[in-house]
Design a protein around this motif. Structure first.
Motif, PDB file in Angstrom:
ATOM      1  N   LEU A 264      -9.999  -6.099   6.590  1.00  0.00           N
ATOM      2  CA  LEU A 264      -9.564  -6.328   7.967  1.00  0.00           C
ATOM      3  C   LEU A 264      -8.132  -6.839   8.013  1.00  0.00           C
ATOM      4  O   LEU A 264      -7.353  -6.458   8.891  1.00  0.00           O
ATOM      5  N   CYS A 265      -7.782  -7.695   7.055  1.00  0.00           N
ATOM      6  CA  CYS A 265      -6.408  -8.215   7.006  1.00  0.00           C
ATOM      7  C   CYS A 265      -5.402  -7.130   6.647  1.00  0.00           C
ATOM      8  O   CYS A 265      -4.249  -7.169   7.102  1.00  0.00           O
ATOM      9  N   SER A 266      -5.825  -6.167   5.845  1.00  0.00           N
ATOM     10  CA  SER A 266      -4.914  -5.068   5.506  1.00  0.00           C
ATOM     11  C   SER A 266      -4.582  -4.233   6.735  1.00  0.00           C
ATOM     12  O   SER A 266      -3.548  -3.576   6.793  1.00  0.00           O
ATOM     13  N   ILE A 267      -5.459  -4.282   7.726  1.00  0.00           N
ATOM     14  CA  ILE A 267      -5.235  -3.558   8.977  1.00  0.00           C
ATOM     15  C   ILE A 267      -4.436  -4.410   9.963  1.00  0.00           C
ATOM     16  O   ILE A 267      -3.435  -3.974  10.518  1.00  0.00           O
ATOM     17  N   ALA A 268      -4.887  -5.652  10.166  1.00  0.00           N
ATOM     18  CA  ALA A 268      -4.306  -6.494  11.216  1.00  0.00           C
ATOM     19  C   ALA A 268      -3.072  -7.266  10.775  1.00  0.00           C
ATOM     20  O   ALA A 268      -2.211  -7.580  11.590  1.00  0.00           O
ATOM     21  N   GLU A 269      -2.988  -7.620   9.486  1.00  0.00           N
ATOM     22  CA  GLU A 269      -1.880  -8.428   8.973  1.00  0.00           C
ATOM     23  C   GLU A 269      -1.535  -9.585   9.929  1.00  0.00           C
ATOM     24  O   GLU A 269      -0.440  -9.647  10.485  1.00  0.00           O
ATOM     25  N   PRO A 270      -2.474 -10.506  10.130  1.00  0.00           N
ATOM     26  CA  PRO A 270      -2.240 -11.575  11.119  1.00  0.00           C
ATOM     27  C   PRO A 270      -1.051 -12.468  10.763  1.00  0.00           C
ATOM     28  O   PRO A 270      -0.854 -12.822   9.598  1.00  0.00           O
ATOM     29  N   ASP A 271      -0.273 -12.816  11.776  1.00  0.00           N
ATOM     30  CA  ASP A 271       0.848 -13.740  11.602  1.00  0.00           C
ATOM     31  C   ASP A 271       0.368 -15.186  11.645  1.00  0.00           C
ATOM     32  O   ASP A 271       1.006 -16.072  11.071  1.00  0.00           O
ATOM     33  N   VAL A 272      -0.718 -15.397  12.361  1.00  0.00           N
ATOM     34  CA  VAL A 272      -1.341 -16.716  12.467  1.00  0.00           C
ATOM     35  C   VAL A 272      -2.825 -16.528  12.210  1.00  0.00           C
ATOM     36  O   VAL A 272      -3.440 -15.602  12.751  1.00  0.00           O
ATOM     37  N   ALA A 273      -3.401 -17.387  11.369  1.00  0.00           N
ATOM     38  CA  ALA A 273      -4.802 -17.237  10.994  1.00  0.00           C
ATOM     39  C   ALA A 273      -5.542 -18.550  11.151  1.00  0.00           C
ATOM     40  O   ALA A 273      -5.053 -19.605  10.747  1.00  0.00           O
TER      41      ALA A 273
END
Length: 456
Positions: A176-185
């Motif tokens: 999921l992170c490879s898709i969304a690449e969140p700036d804040v988690a």
């Protein structure tokens, strides 16, 4: 809305060209709009490839099919529709969503956790709406299909995206992170949830922790230092902002008191105290999490508190209803041991002299822990001294057995929701408080529907 050209997608084979502008992306032929890209996903119970004609007739401008399916089937003939193949259409959906995310470049907030992530997502969206236009996950579309679809709905007016990210197997968060690449988690908490697939709480923590390690370069972790697992996960992170209801932190909250109806009165970083409009002490943990995200984005503190105070809840998550004069706490959306304990504590906090009744369904996905966890709930129910406990489901037989052993008089297991509801309505009276709780698969909201039908 503008999208990345399909020609820029590596590995995508063009069988029939499309030169127009896409208006959206859909995986459901019934909801395809004019100019949409239709991605034919194959699931356990459906195959989108079987609905290509329907998607095209509803206005799809282009379709993506799997390479394997294309080698074995005849594609619909329509020269005005772009046709593309990819090795795996689900993989295409994720990769195309990631391209869209990087094309748009809006800040992405990723939220996960064992409990509270939907509430924190909703509260965070309200907080960030004080400074811009917010796009957020609809409902709980938080998995490997929901996350990319949510990202693909970001448009040119989006200033911030708040993405709920749910998992129930190891490794899913990394994907999921490879898709969304969140700036804040942010991880709300780590509890005994989906333990059937993880094996232990430590493994749950490790899997959730992939959200921190999967952030975009330069990303910031919002860290709940009241949770020992999360505090440990964030120990070596360079960029983090902390929050706590108990100790000093970047966002320091306090629960000043609990009202008679179980709502918490809180203050954050010394702001004017206010009362949450959702039930339960635990909601203060969700609120301060959203407040910490607001702090990260420099939302003025009064605006943060005003936004959180305005939150009125979400269906099935500690939502207060009234049915025939009875107060119903609808927490039927899902259940695990920690969320059940929270709900029971919230019911106990009601200072009404009327009866307090628990209607509970199975807690699913607990694997080998299931019987003992259900028995533990039975013991807690007995100690709490509720006036009645009504249970439904195979696993809650152990809950009732334990409650009866501990002395609960009105502890009954039912084989049908209809019989349970009839007994509930006969036993209860106006003014009584009824908690309805259970895992998603148990659909305990049916009891509320039956209660309303009983009145009508």
């Amino acid at each position: 809305m503008s999208f990345v050209s399909l020609k820029e997608m590596k590995g995508l084979t063009e069988l029939q060209p499309f030169s127009g502008e896409l208006t959206g992306v859909s995986i459901d032929s019934r909801t395809v709009s004019e100019g949409n890209l239709f991605v034919a996903l194959k699931g356990d119970k459906f195959d989108g490839h079987n609905f290509l004609d329907s998607a095209i007739s509803n206005g799809a401008a282009a379709v993506v099919v799997s390479r394997k399916w294309n080698s074995e089937n005849v594609l619909p003939i329509n020269e005005s529709v772009g046709i593309y193949t990819f090795v795996d259409t689900l993989l295409f959906l994720g990769q195309y969503a990631n391209m869209h995310r990087n094309f748009k470049k809006q800040p992405i907030v990723g939220i996960s956790g064992s409990n509270g992530k939907t509430t924190v997502k909703e509260m965070t969206a309200l907080v960030l709406s004080k400074i811009g236009n917010v796009h957020k996950t609809k409902g709980n579309l938080n998995n490997h299909i929901g996350v990319p679809l949510t990202l693909l709905e970001m448009n040119d007016s989006t200033d911030y995206a708040v993405i709920e990210m749910g998992i129930n197997h190891p490794g899913e968060m990394t994907y999921l992170c490879s898709i969304a690449e969140p700036d804040v988690a942010l991880i709300t908490n780590v509890e005994l949830a989906h333990i059937e697939f993880f094996g232990s709480v430590d493994r749950v923590a490790k899997a959730k922790g992939e959200l921190f390690t999967g952030m975009a370069v330069g990303g910031t972790a919002i860290v709940n230092i009241d949770d020992s697992h999360i505090k440990a996960l964030a120990e070596n992170l360079d960029k983090k902002l902390t929050y706590s209801l108990h100790v000093d932190a970047d966002m320091r909250g306090k629960i000043l008191r609990i009202e008679d109806d179980s709502r918490a009165v809180v203050e954050f970083n010394g702001c004017e105290p206010f009362t949450l409009n959702v039930l339960g002490k635990k909601m203060a943990e969700n609120a301060i999490a959203a407040a910490a995200i607001g702090l990260k984005f420099a939302v003025p503190l009064p605006d943060i508190c005003e936004a959180i105070e305005s939150y009125r809840g979400f269906k099935g998550r500690m939502n207060r209803l009234e049915v025939a004069g009875r107060i119903v706490i609808d927490d039927s959306y899902n259940a695990n041991p920690a969320s059940v304990e929270f709900a029971l504590n919230s019911l106990s906090a009601f200072t009404s002299s009327s009866k307090k009744i628990v209607v509970i369904g199975d807690m699913l996905e607990l694997g080998s822990h299931s019987e003992e966890e259900h028995r533990q709930i039975g013991r807690k129910l007995s100690v709490a001294g509720f006036d009645a406990v009504y249970a439904y489901g195979t696993e809650t037989k152990a809950t009732i057995d334990e409650a009866q052993k501990e002395g609960s008089e009105e502890a009954v297991h039912f084989e049908s929701k209809e019989e349970m509801t009839e007994t509930l309505m006969n036993f209860s009276a106006p003014g009584d408080v009824i908690l309805v709780k259970g895992s998603r698969g148990m659909q305990m909201e049916d009891v509320i529907t039956l209660m309303i039908g009983n009145v009508n």
